[in-house]
Design a protein around this motif. Structure first.
Motif, PDB file in Angstrom:
ATOM      1  N   VAL A   1       0.907  -1.193  -0.090  1.00  0.00           N
ATOM      2  CA  VAL A   1      -0.210   0.144   0.096  1.00  0.00           C
ATOM      3  C   VAL A   1       1.098   1.469   0.052  1.00  0.00           C
ATOM      4  O   VAL A   1       2.086   1.279   0.647  1.00  0.00           O
ATOM      5  N   SER A   2       0.365   2.224  -0.640  1.00  0.00           N
ATOM      6  CA  SER A   2       1.107   3.517  -0.602  1.00  0.00           C
ATOM      7  C   SER A   2       0.676   4.410   0.327  1.00  0.00           C
ATOM      8  O   SER A   2      -0.498   3.997   1.226  1.00  0.00           O
ATOM      9  N   GLY A   3       1.611   5.317   1.007  1.00  0.00           N
ATOM     10  CA  GLY A   3       0.975   6.079   2.140  1.00  0.00           C
ATOM     11  C   GLY A   3       2.098   7.071   2.437  1.00  0.00           C
ATOM     12  O   GLY A   3       3.085   6.995   2.033  1.00  0.00           O
TER      13      GLY A   3
ATOM     14  N   PHE B   1      -7.969   5.951   5.782  1.00  0.00           N
ATOM     15  CA  PHE B   1      -6.707   6.955   6.137  1.00  0.00           C
ATOM     16  C   PHE B   1      -6.103   6.261   7.395  1.00  0.00           C
ATOM     17  O   PHE B   1      -6.550   5.341   7.959  1.00  0.00           O
ATOM     18  N   ASP B   2      -4.631   6.561   7.338  1.00  0.00           N
ATOM     19  CA  ASP B   2      -3.894   6.227   8.211  1.00  0.00           C
ATOM     20  C   ASP B   2      -3.910   6.832   9.798  1.00  0.00           C
ATOM     21  O   ASP B   2      -3.500   6.255  10.515  1.00  0.00           O
TER      22      ASP B   2
ATOM     23  N   THR C   1      -1.403   2.010   8.480  1.00  0.00           N
ATOM     24  CA  THR C   1      -2.260   0.984   9.127  1.00  0.00           C
ATOM     25  C   THR C   1      -3.335   0.421   8.301  1.00  0.00           C
ATOM     26  O   THR C   1      -4.094  -0.776   8.491  1.00  0.00           O
ATOM     27  N   ARG C   2      -3.378   0.851   6.741  1.00  0.00           N
ATOM     28  CA  ARG C   2      -4.383   0.249   5.904  1.00  0.00           C
ATOM     29  C   ARG C   2      -3.654  -1.288   5.546  1.00  0.00           C
ATOM     30  O   ARG C   2      -2.453  -1.267   5.293  1.00  0.00           O
ATOM     31  N   LYS C   3      -4.587  -2.024   5.287  1.00  0.00           N
ATOM     32  CA  LYS C   3      -4.353  -3.469   4.761  1.00  0.00           C
ATOM     33  C   LYS C   3      -3.951  -3.516   3.351  1.00  0.00           C
ATOM     34  O   LYS C   3      -4.863  -2.797   2.405  1.00  0.00           O
TER      35      LYS C   3
END
Length: 194
Positions: A48-50, A138-139, A191-193
Motif C-alpha cells: 500500500v502507498s502512503g 486513512f492511516d 495502518t491500511r491493509k
C-alpha cells in the motif's frame, strides 16, 4: 588450405573457453534479470502507498491559515521525505476535502475534550472513508490547535493514544521549521491493509 584449417582449429581451441564464458555470463545476466523481475512484481502488487492523512486546523484565524499554507507547501514539495515516511505522489494529505463525518466539533471533542465515544466515531470515519483517491481509508489524522499552547496532535487509525507536539507558546506564532518538524514527527504509520 590445410594450414588455414589448422589455424582456425587452434584459434577456436584457444578462444573457445573465453567465448563460452562470455555466453554463460550473458545468459546468467539474463536469467538473473528475469528472476529479479518476476520476484519483485508480487511484492509491489501487495503493498500500500502512503501514508494517507487527514489534516484539520481548529484555528480559524489568519495565523491558522498561515499554518495551512506552510503544511500544504511542505507536503507537496518534492524534496520532503520526513525520514522516508512521506512520499510525494503516493502519500495523501486531505486538507480542504475531508470526510463529511469528520467535523471540527468531532475533532475538538476528541483532541481537546478527550471524549472516548467520539474517538471511536472518529476512528471509524477514518477507517471507512472511500473516494477516488482514498479507496481504503486513512492511516490517521493530524490536528493543529492554538486554544492553549500552539500544538499539533495526531491520532493513528485504530489506536487510542493521541500524540502531541508543541510548536509555540500561547500567544506566539509557530515558526515554519517547527510546523514542518511536527508534521514529520506526527505522521502516522501505514495502518491500511494491502
Amino acid at each position: 588450405m590445410k594450414n588455414q584449417k589448422t589455424n582456425l582449429y587452434l584459434y577456436f581451441e584457444i578462444f573457445s573457453p573465453f567465448i563460452l564464458h562470455l555466453q554463460r555470463t550473458e545468459l546468467s545476466k539474463r536469467i538473473a534479470f528475469w528472476l529479479a523481475f518476476l520476484f519483485s512484481v508480487p511484492v509491489l502488487a501487495g503493498s500500500v502507498s502512503g501514508p494517507h492523512v487527514v489534516w484539520v486546523n481548529l484555528d480559524s484565524s489568519a495565523n491558522g491559515e498561515r499554518v495551512n499554507k506552510i503544511v500544504a507547501s511542505f507536503a507537496s514539495d518534492r524534496s520532503t521525505r520526513c525520514n522516508g515516511s512521506w512520499f510525494t505522489g503516493t502519500s495523501l494529505l486531505y486538507m480542504k476535502k475531508r470526510p463529511p463525518k469528520i467535523s471540527n466539533a468531532l475533532v475538538a471533542d476528541v483532541f481537546l475534550k478527550g471524549k472516548i465515544p467520539e474517538k471511536k466515531l472518529l476512528n471509524e470515519a477514518l477507517k471507512s472513508y472511500v473516494d477516488e483517491y482514498a479507496y481504503d481509508g486513512f492511516d490517521g489524522i493530524i490536528v493543529y490547535d492554538n486554544s492553549r499552547d500552539a500544538e499539533m496532535m495526531q491520532l493513528t487509525t485504530g489506536h487510542k493514544r493521541i500524540e502531541k507536539f508543541a510548536v509555540a507558546l500561547k500567544g506566539k506564532q509557530p515558526e515554519k521549521k517547527d510546523i514542518e518538524a511536527a508534521f514529520c514527527v506526527l505522521l502516522p504509520p501505514i495502518t491500511r491493509k494491502p
